[in-house]
Design a protein around this motif. Structure first.
Motif, PDB file in Angstrom:
ATOM      1  N   VAL A 224       0.860  -1.185   0.000  1.00  0.00           N
ATOM      2  CA  VAL A 224       0.000   0.000   0.000  1.00  0.00           C
ATOM      3  C   VAL A 224       0.894   1.232   0.000  1.00  0.00           C
ATOM      4  CG1 VAL A 224      -1.745   1.268   1.313  1.00  0.00           C
ATOM      5  CG2 VAL A 224      -1.808  -1.221   1.256  1.00  0.00           C
ATOM      6  N   PRO A 225       0.578   2.269  -0.791  1.00  0.00           N
ATOM      7  CA  PRO A 225       1.420   3.472  -0.805  1.00  0.00           C
ATOM      8  C   PRO A 225       1.612   4.047   0.596  1.00  0.00           C
ATOM      9  CG  PRO A 225      -0.185   3.565  -2.579  1.00  0.00           C
ATOM     10  CD  PRO A 225      -0.536   2.356  -1.746  1.00  0.00           C
ATOM     11  N   LEU A 226       2.850   4.410   0.913  1.00  0.00           N
ATOM     12  CA  LEU A 226       3.146   4.958   2.235  1.00  0.00           C
ATOM     13  C   LEU A 226       2.369   6.246   2.483  1.00  0.00           C
ATOM     14  CD1 LEU A 226       7.010   4.419   2.550  1.00  0.00           C
ATOM     15  CD2 LEU A 226       5.152   2.937   3.282  1.00  0.00           C
ATOM     16  N   MET A 227       1.868   6.372   3.696  1.00  0.00           N
ATOM     17  CA  MET A 227       1.105   7.533   4.161  1.00  0.00           C
ATOM     18  C   MET A 227      -0.257   7.655   3.470  1.00  0.00           C
ATOM     19  SD  MET A 227       3.311   8.478   6.318  1.00  0.00           S
ATOM     20  CE  MET A 227       5.077   8.387   6.611  1.00  0.00           C
ATOM     21  N   SER A 228      -0.653   6.658   2.693  1.00  0.00           N
ATOM     22  CA  SER A 228      -1.975   6.709   2.066  1.00  0.00           C
ATOM     23  C   SER A 228      -3.055   6.482   3.119  1.00  0.00           C
ATOM     24  CB  SER A 228      -2.085   5.651   0.966  1.00  0.00           C
ATOM     25  OG  SER A 228      -1.880   4.350   1.502  1.00  0.00           O
ATOM     26  N   GLY A 229      -4.262   6.950   2.823  1.00  0.00           N
ATOM     27  CA  GLY A 229      -5.365   6.813   3.772  1.00  0.00           C
ATOM     28  C   GLY A 229      -5.254   7.756   4.944  1.00  0.00           C
ATOM     29  N   ALA A 230      -4.422   8.796   4.820  1.00  0.00           N
ATOM     30  CA  ALA A 230      -4.179   9.713   5.942  1.00  0.00           C
ATOM     31  C   ALA A 230      -5.439  10.437   6.418  1.00  0.00           C
ATOM     32  CB  ALA A 230      -3.093  10.723   5.576  1.00  0.00           C
ATOM     33  N   PRO A 231      -6.309  10.946   5.527  1.00  0.00           N
ATOM     34  CA  PRO A 231      -7.499  11.666   6.022  1.00  0.00           C
ATOM     35  C   PRO A 231      -8.363  10.815   6.962  1.00  0.00           C
ATOM     36  CG  PRO A 231      -7.190  12.103   3.692  1.00  0.00           C
ATOM     37  CD  PRO A 231      -6.210  11.041   4.055  1.00  0.00           C
ATOM     38  N   PHE A 232      -8.611   9.556   6.575  1.00  0.00           N
ATOM     39  CA  PHE A 232      -9.416   8.660   7.417  1.00  0.00           C
ATOM     40  C   PHE A 232      -8.725   8.467   8.767  1.00  0.00           C
ATOM     41  CE2 PHE A 232     -10.609   4.545   9.109  1.00  0.00           C
ATOM     42  CZ  PHE A 232     -11.986   4.492   8.906  1.00  0.00           C
ATOM     43  N   ARG A 233      -7.414   8.250   8.743  1.00  0.00           N
ATOM     44  CA  ARG A 233      -6.688   7.981   9.981  1.00  0.00           C
ATOM     45  C   ARG A 233      -6.568   9.232  10.858  1.00  0.00           C
ATOM     46  NH1 ARG A 233      -4.091   4.304   6.390  1.00  0.00           N
ATOM     47  NH2 ARG A 233      -4.120   2.182   7.254  1.00  0.00           N
ATOM     48  N   ILE A 234      -6.441  10.406  10.254  1.00  0.00           N
ATOM     49  CA  ILE A 234      -6.373  11.637  11.048  1.00  0.00           C
ATOM     50  C   ILE A 234      -7.687  11.855  11.787  1.00  0.00           C
ATOM     51  CG2 ILE A 234      -6.262  14.159  10.896  1.00  0.00           C
ATOM     52  CD1 ILE A 234      -4.179  13.797   8.652  1.00  0.00           C
ATOM     53  N   ILE A 235      -8.803  11.614  11.093  1.00  0.00           N
ATOM     54  CA  ILE A 235     -10.111  11.714  11.756  1.00  0.00           C
ATOM     55  C   ILE A 235     -10.194  10.704  12.899  1.00  0.00           C
ATOM     56  CG2 ILE A 235     -12.590  11.311  11.446  1.00  0.00           C
ATOM     57  CD1 ILE A 235     -12.239  12.374   8.564  1.00  0.00           C
ATOM     58  N   MET A 236      -9.692   9.502  12.653  1.00  0.00           N
ATOM     59  CA  MET A 236      -9.695   8.457  13.671  1.00  0.00           C
ATOM     60  C   MET A 236      -8.838   8.867  14.862  1.00  0.00           C
ATOM     61  SD  MET A 236      -8.853   4.401  13.112  1.00  0.00           S
ATOM     62  CE  MET A 236      -7.136   4.679  12.675  1.00  0.00           C
ATOM     63  N   TRP A 237      -7.663   9.456  14.595  1.00  0.00           N
ATOM     64  CA  TRP A 237      -6.789   9.903  15.677  1.00  0.00           C
ATOM     65  C   TRP A 237      -7.458  10.980  16.516  1.00  0.00           C
ATOM     66  CZ3 TRP A 237      -4.470  14.855  16.269  1.00  0.00           C
ATOM     67  CH2 TRP A 237      -3.602  14.943  17.371  1.00  0.00           C
ATOM     68  N   ILE A 238      -8.084  11.955  15.859  1.00  0.00           N
ATOM     69  CA  ILE A 238      -8.778  13.025  16.582  1.00  0.00           C
ATOM     70  C   ILE A 238      -9.882  12.436  17.457  1.00  0.00           C
ATOM     71  CG2 ILE A 238     -10.290  15.030  16.314  1.00  0.00           C
ATOM     72  CD1 ILE A 238      -8.716  15.685  13.723  1.00  0.00           C
ATOM     73  N   PHE A 239     -10.637  11.488  16.893  1.00  0.00           N
ATOM     74  CA  PHE A 239     -11.749  10.892  17.635  1.00  0.00           C
ATOM     75  C   PHE A 239     -11.251  10.145  18.871  1.00  0.00           C
ATOM     76  CE2 PHE A 239     -14.389   7.168  18.533  1.00  0.00           C
ATOM     77  CZ  PHE A 239     -15.622   7.769  18.766  1.00  0.00           C
ATOM     78  N   PHE A 240     -10.278   9.263  18.689  1.00  0.00           N
ATOM     79  CA  PHE A 240      -9.809   8.452  19.817  1.00  0.00           C
ATOM     80  C   PHE A 240      -9.056   9.290  20.855  1.00  0.00           C
ATOM     81  CE2 PHE A 240     -10.712   4.791  17.120  1.00  0.00           C
ATOM     82  CZ  PHE A 240     -11.204   3.889  18.053  1.00  0.00           C
ATOM     83  N   THR A 241      -8.344  10.310  20.393  1.00  0.00           N
ATOM     84  CA  THR A 241      -7.673  11.194  21.349  1.00  0.00           C
ATOM     85  C   THR A 241      -8.696  11.941  22.183  1.00  0.00           C
ATOM     86  OG1 THR A 241      -5.761  11.453  19.874  1.00  0.00           O
ATOM     87  CG2 THR A 241      -6.052  13.114  21.587  1.00  0.00           C
ATOM     88  N   ALA A 242      -9.777  12.389  21.542  1.00  0.00           N
ATOM     89  CA  ALA A 242     -10.852  13.066  22.271  1.00  0.00           C
ATOM     90  C   ALA A 242     -11.501  12.121  23.276  1.00  0.00           C
ATOM     91  CB  ALA A 242     -11.895  13.606  21.294  1.00  0.00           C
TER      92      ALA A 242
END
Length: 512
Positions: A224-242
């Motif tokens: 899988v291309p490196l750093m691909s899927g970042a938008p989905f994962r950034i949203i996930m990070w914000i959610f779980f951090t919250a």
């Protein structure tokens, strides 16, 4: 019945961490009698240029010949039961402590982390001996009376970002040495300190969009291309951090109102008593104290800069970080001796290093014992016959005929369980992704979902598995038994598992 009579009832007590690990070792030994050993005999080149195992090269057809396992011409699988004891440096059940302590290299579990814990413990022992931390804490408490709770979301966010950006894990141990006493002095408990340090890093680690030691390796191995899927994962990070901040904030508020609700209430007495003594004295926050704390801050900045700039792949890891903290301790000892902080002499600095290291010997032993579990099972090398290879291959076969969402969820479950045996994110990625990547396409889900299942399963279970050297190191700093930690963490672990499942299903439905 008189007050002096006994009711005959006994209160159940959680077994000591050493006992729990020993019971797990016994279970691992039993598995060697039941599960046949297997090996991956071939390798292939991943799209990122790295050599990984070939999932089609697995075989478990072995027979013992002159003490060695060789291919069985009759096509029969065999187990390799571990002996009770092995002389001459061999691996037996009762060898697990020594072999675990001496396994690995300076780059990781167990020897590297053990050395890191002892050096960091000694160095922070010097810092604590100067009295700079206590003086700074008391000054901060006096100035921020009633506003201490604002520190919780800020610190949690910073540590979660560290886990997401550069895979912060072992680095949380020395931070915990500072922050746990601070939050206890503020009226919270050691659990709160663990939540805003180690737990935050692992939530960031699990939901990262760029962690070079977990997500990037898994994506490279899976093609899988490196750093691909970042938008989905950034949203996930914000959610779980919250979610983590909210959980920590609510817990901290509740435990401050009633400290006896904490499972660490008794073990926190060590820190509370220390601060009672310090609080009874009018501690002045002097220039020497400021210089010591600036030294600590400088060491932290140095570590973050080194890891972000050079990364683990270029060798800036445990050996370098341990040396940075040793330099920090050395400078703190010099400052403490010159300014006579807390009545300190240069000899006191040497004694403080020894005392600080000795305080963490128990945590260091746990790291080695936890590694011994893996060694009892035959190790985690794909090129050597062991039962982990068989478990890995067997799970791949089970997933082959399931519906998409269910298959993705079982990948997540498998990665969570497998992390008990291989807690290294990069190691687990190298072991499992060569199988999970192709398997994802077979069952109809994307390789990106397979990577997501890996990172969530790997990261979240780091918060509870007793085989994690980082977790056990932080618990050692907090003077908290793993059993008491598990008693607290199990509910939050369940919440993370449910939310992780939800994100896996969303990823499948949206074709992530």
């Amino acid at each position: 019945m008189s007050s002096g009579e006994k009711t005959g009832k006994r209160t159940w007590r959680m077994p000591d961490t050493y006992i729990i690990i020993f019971l797990v070792v016994i279970f691992a030994a039993l598995l060697t009698w039941l599960v046949p050993v297997g090996v991956f005999t071939g390798t292939q080149e991943a799209p990122n240029g790295k050599t990984v195992l070939d999932p089609l090269s697995y075989t478990n057809l072995f027979v013992e010949s002159d003490g060695e396992l060789v291919a069985d011409p009759a096509g029969v699988t065999h187990t390799k039961p571990i002996a009770l004891f092995e002389p001459f440096g061999g691996m037996g059940l009762l060898n697990y402590v020594f072999e675990g302590l001496t396994s690995g290299s300076k780059w990781g579990t167990a020897v590297g982390i053990i050395a890191f814990i002892l050096i960091a413990g000694g160095s922070f022992g010097i810092v604590l001996r100067t009295g700079a931390v206590e003086a700074g804490i008391m000054a901060m408490i006096r100035k921020t009376k009633g506003k201490e709770v604002l520190l919780i979301p800020l610190l949690f966010l910073v540590f979660s970002l560290g886990g997401a950006v550069f895979g912060m894990g072992e680095e949380a141990i020395p931070f915990a040495m500072i922050i746990i006493p601070i939050v206890i002095a503020m009226g919270y408990d050691a659990i709160t300190g663990i939540l805003i340090t180690y737990v935050a890093t692992q939530i960031g680690f699990a939901t990262s969009w760029m962690n070079p030691f977990s997500v990037a390796i898994a994506q490279g191995v899976a093609g899988v291309p490196l750093m691909s899927g970042a938008p989905f994962r950034i949203i996930m990070w914000i959610f779980f951090t919250a979610v983590g901040i909210g959980f920590t904030w609510l817990y901290a508020h509740r435990v401050k109102k009633n400290p006896q609700l904490s499972v660490s209430y008794k073990s926190d007495d060590f820190f509370r008593e220390d601060f009672r003594e310090k609080d009874s004295v009018d501690m002045k926050f002097s220039l020497g104290h400021i210089l010591v704390l600036l030294t600590v801050l400088g060491a932290v900045i140095w570590v973050v800069w080194g890891v972000v700039s050079y990364g683990v792949g270029n060798g800036y890891y445990i050996p370098s970080i341990a040396t940075v903290f040793f330099i920090m301790g050395l400078v703190a000892a010099i400052i403490g001796g010159i300014f006579k902080l807390n009545g300190m002499t240069f000899n006191d600095g040497a004694a403080a290093f020894r005392s600080g290291a000795s305080d963490l010997v128990g945590a260091a032993l746990v790291v080695g014992m936890a590694k011994g579990i893996i060694l009892v099972m035959g190790g985690d090398s794909t090129g050597d016959p062991n039962i982990l290879n068989t478990i890995l291959h067997g799970m791949g076969s089970v997933l082959a005929g399931m519906p998409e969402a269910l298959s993705a969820w079982f990948m997540y479950l498998f990665q969570s369980v497998f992390n008990f045996f291989v807690v290294s994110g990069s190691g687990q990625a190298a072991l499992t992704m060569p199988l999970m990547g192709p398997l994802a396409e077979i069952v109809g889900v994307t390789k990106q979902v397979a990577v997501l299942a890996f990172q969530l399963g790997d990261g979240f279970t780091n918060l509870i598995v007793p085989t994690s050297g980082c977790l056990m190191g932080v618990l050692g700093v907090a003077r908290l038994d793993w059993g008491n930690w598990a008693k607290f963490q199990i509910k939050f672990q369940g919440l993370l598992a449910l939310l992780g499942t939800a994100f896996i299903i969303i990823a499948v439905i949206t074709g992530f």
